[in-house]
Design an enzyme around this catalytic site. Structure first.
Site, PDB file in Angstrom:
ATOM      1  N   GLY A 139      -9.630   9.424   1.758  1.00 21.90           N
ATOM      2  CA  GLY A 139     -10.487   8.695   2.200  1.00 21.90           C
ATOM      3  C   GLY A 139     -11.557   9.406   3.256  1.00 21.90           C
ATOM      4  CG  HIS A 165      -6.445   9.654   7.157  1.00 25.11           C
ATOM      5  ND1 HIS A 165      -7.138   9.134   8.064  1.00 25.11           N
ATOM      6  CD2 HIS A 165      -6.465  11.149   7.878  1.00 25.11           C
ATOM      7  CE1 HIS A 165      -7.606   9.518   8.598  1.00 25.11           C
ATOM      8  NE2 HIS A 165      -7.208  11.030   8.875  1.00 25.11           N
ATOM      9  CG  HIS A 205      -1.674  -0.982   1.014  1.00 25.52           C
ATOM     10  ND1 HIS A 205      -1.669  -2.324   1.573  1.00 25.52           N
ATOM     11  CD2 HIS A 205      -3.072  -1.564   0.629  1.00 25.52           C
ATOM     12  CE1 HIS A 205      -2.849  -3.179   1.761  1.00 25.52           C
ATOM     13  NE2 HIS A 205      -4.000  -2.453   0.622  1.00 25.52           N
TER      14      HIS A 205
END
Length: 579
Positions: free
Chosen positions: A406, A403, A217
Site C-alpha cells: 500500500g 502495508h 485478510h
C-alpha cells in the site's frame, strides 16, 4: 496465483476489467468498481458495497438485481479510496440516496466516511453502515469493534431487498442495522493465504493444528487447536455461535436462521458439504429451523484453506428479505420479473472530469520550493521501495501484510502526481495537495487515508504564494498530527503511526520555536520519531487489524510508525542537501 500474476499493485484494476468483461449481463465498469448494467431504477435507494480485492465473489460478484447496485473495490486487502467509492456511488445513484456498506476495518471506515462527506457536500443523501459479524474479533460487549467477514452477504442482501421494495433511505439503513445486529460469524483455517507475487503465505499453521477465529485478510487466528475431523470442525463452529445469541433471540429452540457455510479459498464444495451435513444436524438438534442455507465460496481470502459459519437469526421481515429473488454473478436465487427495459451494454469506464490541468497561480519562490518538495517525494518513494518487503513482513506479524504494498502504491502515485503538477507551474502547496489526493486514491487502506491527510495538511500550510519557512512547515506537520488523530481516532500508546507522528510533530515545533533552522529541527524530530517507532515493539495494539492479535505483535514495531520514521529520515537527507 503467484505464477500467473506477479504485480500486486495493478491486481485490482485488471481484475475488475476482466470481471466486467465476463459479466456484461449484470455489470458495467466504472472508475474503481462496477455498477448494475441496467442502472438503478429512478427513485430506488442505491446500495453500494465494497472493500479490498482478494475476497471474490465479494464484492463485485454481489452486484446485480436483488443485491447491490454497485461495488467499489480496492487493492489487495485494502479499502477502496474515497474517490473510487464516490465515483461508484455517483454512477449508481438513482435519485433516492445511497447506502454505503462495508466490513468494519479501519481503512474502510475512513474512506467510506470521507466519500459520504463528499457525496453529501454534492447534494447526495447518503448513509453508511459497517458490518460487524465476526465474534472472534471482540467480545459481546464490544460489537462496534468487531470485523466484518462472511456476514456481509446476509446484511447486504437485507438492505438491497429492502431498497427494491421501494423503502426510503433511512428505513433501508434501519433494516441493514437490524440484520447486522442479528448476524454472527466464526472461522477456522488450516493454512494462510499468499498474496499475488509473494513467495510465502502471510501466516502458517503447524502441522496437525488449525487456527481459530481468523479474519479474511490473512490475519492469523486468535488461537490454535488440534486439527479436527470434519464433524469436529462442525461442532466447534456451531457450538461457538450458539453460545452468543442476539438479545432478542433468548433461545435457539424454535428460532429460524439463515445459514452460510463459507469456504475461504482452498476448501472446496464437496468438502464444505461434508462439514455442512453435521452443521445442519447440530442446528436441528438445537431446535433451529434452517432457512435457505448457502454452502460455497462467498467471501474468500485468496488461497486460504479454511471455513467460516454465519448465522443470521431471522424474524418475519428478515426472512422475507433473505428469501427475496436475486440475480448477481455470484449469488442467484428465485425468479425475478424481466426488467422494464433491456440492460445497457457494458461501455467504457466513466471517468471523473479532468480537473488536474489548471493549477492555481503560484509565486516564483513557491515554485522553487515545489522543486524541493518533488525531490523529497522522490526520496520518500525510493525509501518505501527499498523497505517494501520489510514493511510487509512487519505488518504480517499481527495484520494482513499489505502495508508495504500500500505504501509503495501510494508513494509512487504521489510522486507522479507531484511531478505533473510541478510541470504545470504549481507551487509547493498545490504540488503537495495533488500528491495527497493521488496517494489516498491509489493506495486505499488506512495508510492511504492517513498519508493523504499528512501531505494535504503540510501543503495547506505552505500555500502557493509565500516562500516556505520553518514555522510554516512546523505548523503544517502539527496540523497533520492532529488531523491523523481526528481521522483515525488513535492516540499515543495505541501502537499505530500516531506513536511516531506525535513526537515527530512536537519535537519539530519545539525546535523551530526555539529558533533552530529547519534542517536541524527536522533532524531532531526524525530522531525522535525513530526512537518512538522502535519503542512501539513493547506496546500492545489497541486499534486496527492487529488488535485481536495483540500478544503476537509484542517484540515487533508497528509498521505504520516504522515507515513514518524511515520517511522522515529520508526527507531530512533532502533538506540537508538543499541547504
Amino acid at each position: 496465483m503467484t505464477r500467473l500474476f506477479n504485480d500486486p499493485t495493478a491486481f485490482a484494476d485488471e481484475a475488475l476489467e476482466g470481471f466486467a468483461a465476463a459479466h456484461r449481463r449484470w455489470v458495467r465498469s466504472v472508475t474503481g468498481g462496477v455498477v448494475r448494467a441496467g442502472g438503478t431504477p429512478d427513485g430506488e435507494v442505491a446500495v453500494v458495497v465494497g472493500g479490498g480485492s482478494g475476497h471474490y465473489p465479494a464484492f463485485s460478484g454481489l452486484v446485480g438485481r436483488g443485491l447491490a447496485h454497485g461495488a467499489a473495490v480496492g487493492n489487495v486487502f485494502a479499502s477502496p479510496s474515497a474517490q473510487q467509492i464516490r465515483s461508484v456511488a455517483r454512477a449508481a445513484h438513482g435519485g433516492a440516496g445511497v447506502l454505503l456498506m462495508y466490513g468494519n476495518y479501519a481503512g474502510d471506515v475512513l474512506h467510506f466516511g470521507q466519500a459520504a462527506e463528499r457525496l453529501a457536500g454534492e447534494g447526495v443523501e447518503v448513509r453508511t453502515l459497517a458490518v460487524t459479524d465476526d465474534i472472534s474479533s471482540a467480545g459481546p460487549g464490544q460489537p462496534a469493534e468487531r470485523r466484518g467477514i462472511a456476514g456481509d452477504l446476509p446484511v447486504f442482501k437485507a438492505a438491497a431487498a429492502a431498497a427494491e421494495e421501494g423503502l426510503p433511505l433511512d428505513e433501508v439503513l434501519r433494516t441493514a442495522a437490524h440484520a447486522n445486529a442479528r448476524t454472527r460469524s466464526f472461522g477456522i483455517a488450516f493454512s494462510g493465504c499468499t498474496l499475488p507475487g509473494a513467495g510465502h503465505p502471510l501466516f502458517t499453521v503447524p502441522e496437525g493444528r488449525m487456527a481459530v477465529g481468523l479474519g479474511i485478510h490473512g490475519e492469523p487466528g486468535i488461537g490454535e487447536e488440534p486439527l479436527p475431523t470434519a464433524d469436529e470442525a462442525a461442532r466447534l463452529l456451531v457450538s461457538t455461535l450458539l453460545k452468543e445469541l442476539p438479545d432478542d433471540v433468548p433461545t435457539p429452540e424454535g428460532a429460524r436462521a439463515a445459514v452460510i457455510l463459507n469456504g475461504l479459498g482452498s476448501v472446496k464444495y464437496e468438502e464444505l458439504f461434508v462439514v455442512y451435513r453435521t452443521v445442519a444436524a447440530l442446528l436441528a438438534d438445537a431446535g433451529v429451523e434452517i432457512v435457505e442455507p448457502e454452502v460455497g465460496e462467498l467471501v474468500t481470502s485468496f488461497d486460504m484453506a479454511g471455513v467460516s459459519l454465519t448465522l443470521t437469526w431471522l424474524d418475519d421481515r428478515l426472512e422475507r428479505l433473505w428469501r427475496a429473488p436475486a440475480d448477481a454473478p455470484a449469488h442467484r436465487k428465485g425468479a425475478l420479473e424481466a426488467p422494464a427495459a433491456p440492460a445497457a451494454a457494458s461501455g467504457p469506464r466513466e471517468e471523473e472530469a479532468d480537473d488536474t490541468a489548471a493549477v492555481p497561480t503560484a509565486s516564483e519562490e513557491s515554485r522553487e520550493a515545489a522543486a524541493t518538495v518533488l525531490t523529497a517525494l522522490r526520496a520518500l518513494a525510493g525509501t518505501v521501495d527499498e523497505h517494501v518487503e520489510e514493511l510487509g513482513r512487519i505488518d504480517a506479524v499481527a495484520g494482513d501484510g499489505d502495508h508495504g504494498i500500500g505504501m509503495q502504491r501510494g508513494s509512487t502515485a504521489a510522486h507522479r502526481a507531484a511531478a505533473e503538477a510541478l510541470a504545470l507551474g504549481a507551487g509547493a502547496g498545490t504540488v503537495l495537495t495533488r500528491a495527497a489526493d493521488a496517494w489516498a486514491d491509489r493506495a486505499g487502506g488506512t495508510s492511504g487515508a492517513l498519508w493523504g491527510t499528512i501531505l494535504r495538511a503540510v501543503g495547506t500550510a505552505l500555500g502557493d504564494q509565500d516562500a516556505p519557512t520553518a514555522s510554516r512547515v512546523a505548523d503544517g506537520v502539527t496540523e497533520a498530527s492532529a488531523g491523523v488523530r481526528r481521522l483515525g481516532g488513535a492516540e499515543t500508546g495505541d501502537k499505530t503511526m500516531v506513536d511516531a507522528l506525535v513526537p515527530f510533530a512536537d519535537t519539530l515545533a519545539d525546535a523551530v520555536a526555539a529558533g533552530e533552522p529547519l534542517t536541524g529541527a527536522w533532524d531532531r524530530a526524525a530522531t525522535a520519531a525513530g526512537s518512538a517507532a522502535a519503542a512501539t515493539a513493547e506496546l500492545l495494539p489497541r486499534k486496527g487489524r492487529a488488535r485481536p492479535h495483540a500478544e503476537k505483535s509484542l517484540g515487533t514495531p508497528d509498521a505504520g510508525a516504522h515507515s513514518l520514521a524511515l520517511i522522515t529520515r529520508a526527507v531530512h537527507g533532502v533538506l540537508r542537501h538543499d541547504h
